[in-house]
Design a protein around this motif. Sequence first.
Motif, short mmCIF file in Angstrom:
data_model
loop_
_atom_site.label_atom_id
_atom_site.label_comp_id
_atom_site.label_asym_id
_atom_site.label_seq_id
_atom_site.Cartn_x
_atom_site.Cartn_y
_atom_site.Cartn_z
N LYS A 92 0.80 -1.17 -0.13
CA LYS A 92 -0.11 0.10 0.04
C LYS A 92 1.11 1.10 0.03
O LYS A 92 0.68 2.11 0.72
N HIS A 93 1.78 1.37 -0.88
CA HIS A 93 2.88 2.40 -0.91
C HIS A 93 2.08 3.71 -1.13
O HIS A 93 2.55 4.78 -0.38
N GLU A 94 1.25 3.93 -1.98
CA GLU A 94 0.63 5.06 -2.19
C GLU A 94 -0.27 5.57 -1.12
O GLU A 94 -0.13 6.60 -0.78
N ILE A 101 3.78 8.54 6.18
CA ILE A 101 4.34 7.44 6.92
C ILE A 101 5.69 7.12 6.15
O ILE A 101 5.82 6.85 4.95
N ARG A 102 6.49 7.11 7.05
CA ARG A 102 8.12 6.81 6.48
C ARG A 102 8.00 5.20 6.16
O ARG A 102 7.93 4.36 7.36
N PRO A 103 8.12 4.54 5.03
CA PRO A 103 8.05 3.07 4.92
C PRO A 103 9.33 2.37 5.53
O PRO A 103 10.42 3.24 5.81
N HIS A 208 16.20 4.52 -1.05
CA HIS A 208 15.17 5.62 -0.90
C HIS A 208 13.90 4.78 -1.32
O HIS A 208 13.72 4.33 -2.25
N THR A 209 12.98 5.08 -0.52
CA THR A 209 11.74 4.39 -0.54
C THR A 209 10.74 4.81 -1.56
O THR A 209 9.86 4.10 -1.98
N ASP A 210 11.14 5.92 -2.10
CA ASP A 210 10.31 6.37 -3.39
C ASP A 210 10.80 5.80 -4.76
O ASP A 210 10.30 5.85 -5.95
N ASP A 211 12.12 5.30 -4.67
CA ASP A 211 12.71 4.66 -5.65
C ASP A 211 11.92 3.39 -6.09
O ASP A 211 11.37 2.70 -5.36
N ALA A 212 12.19 3.01 -7.49
CA ALA A 212 11.44 1.71 -7.90
C ALA A 212 12.48 0.96 -8.56
O ALA A 212 13.50 1.48 -9.35
N PRO A 213 12.60 -0.23 -8.25
CA PRO A 213 12.06 -1.04 -7.28
C PRO A 213 12.40 -0.82 -5.82
O PRO A 213 13.59 -0.35 -5.69
#
Length: 500
Positions: A92-94, A101-103, A208-213
Motif C-alpha cells: 500500500k505504498h501510495e 508515513i516513512r516506509p 530510498h523508499t520512493d525509488d523503484a524497485p
Amino acid sequence: MSKLGKEIFIGFLPVLLIFLIFIGVNIMPVLFTGLLAFTIYYMLRSRSVPGISTSNERKAKGRTPSFLNFDQIGGQDRAKKELMEALDFLIKHEQIKKLGIRPLKGILLTGPPGTGKTLMAKAAAHYTNSVYLAASGSEFVEMYVGVGASRIRDLFREARSKAQKEGKESAIIFIDEIDVVGGKRDGGQQREYDQTLNQLLTEMDGIHTDDAPRILIMAATNRKEMLDSALLRPGRFDRHIDVELPDKKGRLSILGIHMKNKPLAEGTVLEKVADQTFGFSGAQLEGVLNEAAIYALREEKSLIEQKHLADAIDKVMMGERTDRETNEEEKQRVAYHELGHAIVAELVRPGSVAQVTVTPRGKALGYVRHNPQQDQYLYTKEQIEQQIMIALGGSVAEEMFYGGRSTGSRNDFDQALLMVRNMIDCGLTSLGIVEREMVPKEELMKENAAIMAELTSRTRELLEKQRTVFEQALDVLLREEVLSGSIFRELLMASISRIA
C-alpha cells in the motif's frame, strides 16, 4: 583445478624458478606475468561473488527459493500478523505516502532455532509479490579484505536488476545469521567483517523508499544481543519481530500442516502429541512426524499409529535406542536412579509420571517420561524447588542404596544448578533482588550450596519413606525394562496407605 593438482603446482613452481635461475634465465618477466595473471584472476573471482550468484547460477545450484503462503506456516499467529502489517508498507505504498508515513527499510526476525524465521521471509516475498534473494551471514566473511563488502554491493545490485527484469515493484533481501557480519564493533583494529558491516549500513542508508524497485531488508538471528546498535536503530532495522516457540495451539497447527501428506491410523490423536511436546520448535515437530513415519515403515505398517508418534517424541528428545548392553549391576543402579526421579515427581506433582524405563536411548541409560501438563511460562519459588528436587531424586536414590553417586547424575546437576541460578536472578533467594555481577562469587557459591543442601535433605526425607516402592518397582523394571505410570502409581499409593 583439484586440491591434489594445486598442491603439485605449488610444490613444482619454486623448483622451476630455482632451476631457471641456476641456468641463467632472467625470471623477472615471468614473475611479472604471473603476478598480473593472479591479479586479474582475483578481480574476476571477486566480481563473480561466490555464494551470491545470479539467478541462473542459483537454479543450477538448486537454490531457487520455493515460495509459500503464510497459511502454510503454523504456530506463529502473532508474529505473522505483525509481519504482514509491516509488509503492507510495500503493498500500500501510495496510501502510506498520503499519510506521510516513512516506509520500513528493514525487518529483523529474532528467536530460537527452528521456529520458522526463514519460512516467514519466503512467505513475505510471496505476500508482497517481490523478488526474493537469500544469503547467509557466513557467505560474506572471507580472509581477503574487501571481499565481503563487495558481495554486499553485488547483492543489492542484483536485487534491483532482477526486480527490473521480472517487472516487479519490490525486492526482499533476506540475510540469515546476520550476527556473523553485524556483531558489535569494539573500536579496535579494523577487521574484515567490520568493513562488511559498514557496507551493509551504507547500502541500507542508500535505500530510498520512493525509488523503484523498492528494497526491503529482512534478517534473522538467534542472538539479537550480539548485534551492533547501528543496525538496530530506526531507519535501518525499523521493526523487530520475535518468532518464539509455539504454544499448544500453535503446535497443533504445525502438526496439522506437516501431517497432510502422512496417513494416520484411526484413533490417532494429534492433540496428545501437542500436549507432550511442550518447548518443541516447529522444526522439531516436523522431525517428530517424520520419525513416526520411519517407525511405521520399519514395522511395515501402512498407517502411522499413536505408539509410533510416542516413540518419535522420545527419539527427538533423547535420541535413538541403542544396542548398548549393560551388566546387571549397572542396570540395577540405573533403575534405582530413575525410580528416584519418578517417586519424587509423583509425590510433588501427582499423576505426572507416564513411564519409567531402563532402555538405553541416546546417551541416557534410562529415563522417566512425564505426562503432559498445561503450558506454563511463570514459575513460583515452590515450583522451581520441586523441579530441583525431581532432578536430585536420582542421585539421592543412589546414595541411599549404594552409599555414593555415579557419573550418571551429571545432567541432573546441570539442570538443578541452572534452576538455582534462575532463582537468584529472579530474586527468589535469601540474597533478595540482586545483580549477579555485583555479588561476590563467594556469596553466590554459599547461597547455591545452601539451597542445594536443603533441597537434597528434603528429597532424601521423601525417598526414605518409600523404600518398599523401590524394592517392588525394581523387580518389574529389571524384568520388563519398562514400568507404566499406572502400575507405578498403584505401588506408590499402596506404600503411602501402609505408612498412613
